[in-house]
Design a protein around this motif. Structure first.
Motif, PDB file in Angstrom:
ATOM      1  N   LYS A   1     -19.950  52.523  15.172  1.00 35.51           N
ATOM      2  CA  LYS A   1     -18.832  53.411  14.934  1.00 35.51           C
ATOM      3  C   LYS A   1     -17.659  53.169  15.676  1.00 35.51           C
ATOM      4  O   LYS A   1     -16.602  52.888  15.261  1.00 35.51           O
ATOM      5  CB  LYS A   1     -19.140  54.750  15.237  1.00 35.51           C
ATOM      6  CG  LYS A   1     -20.175  55.138  14.454  1.00 35.51           C
ATOM      7  CD  LYS A   1     -20.767  56.823  14.726  1.00 35.51           C
ATOM      8  CE  LYS A   1     -20.979  56.920  16.116  1.00 35.51           C
ATOM      9  NZ  LYS A   1     -22.249  56.629  16.534  1.00 35.51           N
ATOM     10  N   THR A   2     -17.851  53.005  16.978  1.00 38.99           N
ATOM     11  CA  THR A   2     -16.681  52.379  17.850  1.00 38.99           C
ATOM     12  C   THR A   2     -16.009  51.090  17.370  1.00 38.99           C
ATOM     13  O   THR A   2     -14.916  51.070  17.568  1.00 38.99           O
ATOM     14  CB  THR A   2     -17.052  52.710  19.236  1.00 38.99           C
ATOM     15  OG1 THR A   2     -17.372  53.795  19.646  1.00 38.99           O
ATOM     16  CG2 THR A   2     -16.101  52.089  20.450  1.00 38.99           C
ATOM     17  N   THR A   3     -16.972  49.910  17.039  1.00 35.86           N
ATOM     18  CA  THR A   3     -16.481  48.824  16.698  1.00 35.86           C
ATOM     19  C   THR A   3     -15.461  48.627  15.472  1.00 35.86           C
ATOM     20  O   THR A   3     -14.375  48.210  15.623  1.00 35.86           O
ATOM     21  CB  THR A   3     -17.739  47.838  16.530  1.00 35.86           C
ATOM     22  OG1 THR A   3     -18.570  48.073  17.446  1.00 35.86           O
ATOM     23  CG2 THR A   3     -17.212  46.617  16.231  1.00 35.86           C
TER      24      THR A   3
ATOM     25  N   ALA B   1      -9.773  58.528  16.585  1.00 37.78           N
ATOM     26  CA  ALA B   1     -10.121  59.287  17.604  1.00 37.78           C
ATOM     27  C   ALA B   1     -11.938  58.845  17.494  1.00 37.78           C
ATOM     28  O   ALA B   1     -12.420  59.014  16.508  1.00 37.78           O
ATOM     29  CB  ALA B   1     -10.067  60.771  17.138  1.00 37.78           C
ATOM     30  N   ASP B   2     -12.224  58.647  18.832  1.00 36.01           N
ATOM     31  CA  ASP B   2     -13.429  58.214  19.115  1.00 36.01           C
ATOM     32  C   ASP B   2     -14.082  59.278  19.805  1.00 36.01           C
ATOM     33  O   ASP B   2     -14.099  59.682  21.010  1.00 36.01           O
ATOM     34  CB  ASP B   2     -13.596  56.820  19.935  1.00 36.01           C
ATOM     35  CG  ASP B   2     -14.878  56.322  19.929  1.00 36.01           C
ATOM     36  OD1 ASP B   2     -15.823  57.065  19.286  1.00 36.01           O
ATOM     37  OD2 ASP B   2     -15.029  55.061  20.377  1.00 36.01           O
ATOM     38  N   GLU B   3     -15.062  59.923  19.151  1.00 36.85           N
ATOM     39  CA  GLU B   3     -15.676  61.396  19.696  1.00 36.85           C
ATOM     40  C   GLU B   3     -14.794  62.226  20.578  1.00 36.85           C
ATOM     41  O   GLU B   3     -15.433  62.639  21.690  1.00 36.85           O
ATOM     42  CB  GLU B   3     -16.899  60.831  20.756  1.00 36.85           C
ATOM     43  CG  GLU B   3     -17.913  59.554  19.718  1.00 36.85           C
ATOM     44  CD  GLU B   3     -19.239  59.828  20.056  1.00 36.85           C
ATOM     45  OE1 GLU B   3     -19.706  60.801  20.568  1.00 36.85           O
ATOM     46  OE2 GLU B   3     -19.829  58.901  19.784  1.00 36.85           O
ATOM     47  N   PRO B   4     -13.942  62.480  19.731  1.00 35.38           N
ATOM     48  CA  PRO B   4     -12.765  63.487  20.759  1.00 35.38           C
ATOM     49  C   PRO B   4     -13.214  64.656  21.290  1.00 35.38           C
ATOM     50  O   PRO B   4     -12.643  65.360  22.088  1.00 35.38           O
ATOM     51  CB  PRO B   4     -11.644  63.676  19.811  1.00 35.38           C
ATOM     52  CG  PRO B   4     -12.297  63.379  18.137  1.00 35.38           C
ATOM     53  CD  PRO B   4     -13.416  62.400  18.553  1.00 35.38           C
TER      54      PRO B   4
END
Ligand code: ADP
Ligand code: MG
Length: 232
Positions: free
Chosen positions: A44-46, A165-168
């Motif tokens: 996901k982050t990648t 947004a990464d796990e905001p």
């Protein structure tokens, strides 16, 4: 429109090769709220970092408004990141010794704009996220939800077309998380918001589209683009 086509990304650490993304293709609408779900390590982050130009794909393509980025130089990536993308992280990444107002103001790269105008614009952004009365506090004097709203104001300061947004809400309690989701939903009315989350309930409730990743591959997409919209 933003499109990724058959993106592959590997990380090598010593002898170990990790396939972070293994042939992912996705087209995004100009304005929608996309939630990316998947277990830890699914890529996901990648994916988010590649979409935002923070990381590079090994093969495939990222197509921005119909233009391939295969020949992009560092300078092109910088321009893309600075003008088209806003980022929000789980850990807020605010500058702790600066005021809330200064945190947003520092993100403003509008050239040829006076300090006073930048201040005014930053204050307006903070007003919009409901923090108009907290301008002169330091981040550590705010709650987690308020800090995340500062981070969102900062990410929107340059009026980017895309907010990532990464796990905001990853560090927030349920109620505060919901406030942040409400805000992102509002933001997604006139731009593309792509949010990574662990929380399927929040995704169901707020996102207009849910994309699932597993082992670096796309396993489902609740609302892909139609052919008329330029989808596959
Ligand atoms: P997620 O955000 O879904 O938890 P990531 O995109 O962070 O997943 O990671 C996908 C895979 O790539 C994982 O196996 C992770 O260990 C690996 N990975 C991510 N970043 C790096 C890196 N900088 N170096 C080595 N491996 C990495
Ligand atoms: Mg992650």
């Amino acid at each position: 429109m933003l499109q990724i086509k058959d993106i592959h990304k590997q990380y090598k650490t010593g002898d170990i090769i990790q396939n972070a993304l293994d042939g992912v293709s996705l087209s995004f609408r100009e304005s929608e709220f996309v939630a990316i779900l998947g277990s830890s390590g699914s890529g996901k982050t990648t994916l988010l970092n590649i979409i935002g130009g923070l990381d590079r794909y090994d093969s495939g393509d990222l197509i921005i408004d119909g233009v391939s980025t295969k020949k992009y130089k560092d300078r092109d990536w910088d321009t893309y990141r600075n003008h088209s993308i806003g980022f929000v992280f789980q850990s807020y990444n605010l500058i702790t010794h600066q005021s809330v107002l200064a945190n947003v103001e520092l993100a403003l790269t509008l050239s040829g704009v006076s300090r006073a105008k930048r201040k005014e614009h930053a204050a307006q952004m903070l007003e919009k996220v409901g923090l108009g009365d907290q301008l002169h506090k330091k981040p550590n004097q705010l709650s987690g939800g308020q800090m995340q709203r500062v981070a969102i104001a900062r990410a929107l300061a340059n009026n980017p077309k895309i907010l990532l947004a990464d796990e905001p809400t990853g560090a927030l309690d349920t109620n505060t998380g919901i406030q942040v989701m409400e805000l992102l939903k509002e933001v997604a009315k006139d731009r593309l918001v792509v949010m990574v989350t662990h929380n399927p309930d929040l995704a169901q409730q707020y996102a207009t589209r849910i994309v699932r990743l597993q082992d670096g591959q796309l396993i489902s997409d609740s609302n892909p683009l139609s052919e008329q919209e330029g989808g596959e």
